[in-house]
Design an enzyme around this catalytic site. Structure first.
Site, PDB file in Angstrom:
ATOM      1  CG  HIS A 223      -1.569   1.308   1.521  1.00  0.00           C
ATOM      2  ND1 HIS A 223      -1.256   2.085   2.621  1.00  0.00           N
ATOM      3  CD2 HIS A 223      -2.511   1.986   0.828  1.00  0.00           C
ATOM      4  CE1 HIS A 223      -1.996   3.180   2.607  1.00  0.00           C
ATOM      5  NE2 HIS A 223      -2.757   3.152   1.529  1.00  0.00           N
TER       6      HIS A 223
ATOM      7  CG  HIS B 260       0.781   9.096   2.240  1.00  0.00           C
ATOM      8  ND1 HIS B 260       1.020   8.201   3.257  1.00  0.00           N
ATOM      9  CD2 HIS B 260      -0.556   9.345   2.286  1.00  0.00           C
ATOM     10  CE1 HIS B 260      -0.106   7.918   3.883  1.00  0.00           C
ATOM     11  NE2 HIS B 260      -1.082   8.604   3.307  1.00  0.00           N
TER      12      HIS B 260
END
Length: 323
Positions: A42, A121
């Site tokens: 992920h 992110h």
């Protein structure tokens, strides 16, 4: 099934992780890849988030965090880093560890006058997309019987020209290793044609390119507690699984409320404390085409707690059924 194959069936978790696909029993070579259990990463490229980047945080972050970052950057950036890093291993190390699905979040930095693309992110990475793709290509050259699935998604700041540039880069880097969209892909068929890369692309341009696969559905529970995550997935399983590739993301979600109530922790602390329960649930899953089965299982910090061998070992169920 021969006695040798039975021994191999019982020890799939002990296969060499850097070449586990090439060492699978021959009974699994004809199984469609979307019926195998495949370990995934992920938000794969967060090990190189840029601590010193002065760009604004990405626009997917809550308004409050964007405002705090604007006026309190030196205090906020360490916070973004400890909750933004989902993987500590480099992409080569992840592949060596057995990961065969990479979740790639692509961005163009604000005010960047170049066509360079990065991963993100919260903040952006130091490595460009092209650099990482070249690393994957080099790894594949050294592992000719391994197959990777690359999911390009969550595009941020890309216009049509940048999409065109990215697709061109993908084709240039992987060349003849790119597998075009086809009805069924198995290890045997991929090996025979020299294909090692399946690229899914979450954008409407995908329909114009036969060598790009549609977006791979990602089951995301959006929960910060294991019991809640498991409940979501068990309810989804009752309605069946997608017909092709799909991901069960066992990554927990750290919302702002959770972070504020755990100020001394990090995302890794959260993952480490929950991994035993998460992997216990994973061990109870089966791959295949039937109702409630799994395909790709993706997690955070994939080198921890025997995540990868646990997922690979699920394929023993397929061997049992073929006996």
């Amino acid at each position: 099934m021969s006695s040798t194959e039975v021994v191999r069936q019982a020890s799939l978790k002990e296969l060499p992780l850097d070449s586990w696909m090439g060492h699978l029993p021959s009974a699994l070579w004809e199984v469609p890849l979307w019926n195998l259990a495949i370990p995934g990463s992920h938000n794969a490229i967060t090990y190189c988030l840029d601590k010193s980047d002065r760009s604004p945080v990405d626009l997917t972050q809550p308004d409050l965090l964007q405002k705090l970052d604007k006026y309190m950057k030196p205090l906020i950036r360490p916070f973004f880093h400890k909750w933004g890093v989902t993987q500590e291993l480099t992409v080569k190390e992840q592949l060596d560890s057995g990961v065969r699905y990479l979740d790639l979040r692509i961005a163009h930095r604000p005010n960047d006058t170049t066509t360079d693309l990065y991963f993100y992110h919260g903040v952006y990475t130091t490595l460009t997309v092209e650099t990482v793709l070249q690393e994957i290509r080099a790894w594949l050259d050294a592992h000719p019987r391994e197959v990777v699935l690359l999911s390009f998604s969550h595009f941020l700041g890309l216009n049509q020209d940048l999409h065109t540039e990215l697709i061109s880069t993908i084709r240039t880097v992987f060349s003849s290793k790119l597998c075009p969209v086809t009805k069924v892909v198995t290890l045997r068929s991929l090996w025979s044609l020299g294909y090692q890369v399946i690229v899914s692309y979450e954008h409407h341009v995908v329909h114009l390119h036969s060598d790009l696969w549609p977006h791979i559905p990602y089951w995301w529970a959006n929960k910060c507690k294991v019991d809640d995550l498991v409940e979501v997935f068990e309810n989804k399983k009752k309605h069946g699984r997608p017909g092709g590739f799909f991901v069960t993301g066992i990554n927990l979600t750290e919302d702002l409320k959770y972070i504020c109530s755990h100020p001394t922790e990090s995302l890794k602390d959260m993952v480490m404390s929950s991994n035993p329960a998460l992997l216990s649930w994973v061990r109870g899953q089966v791959p295949g085409s039937q109702m409630g089965s799994v395909n790709i299982v993706a997690g955070d910090f994939i080198s921890e707690s025997h995540f990868v061998p646990t997922v690979i070992a699920l394929n023993e169920h397929l061997l049992t059924w073929s006996m």
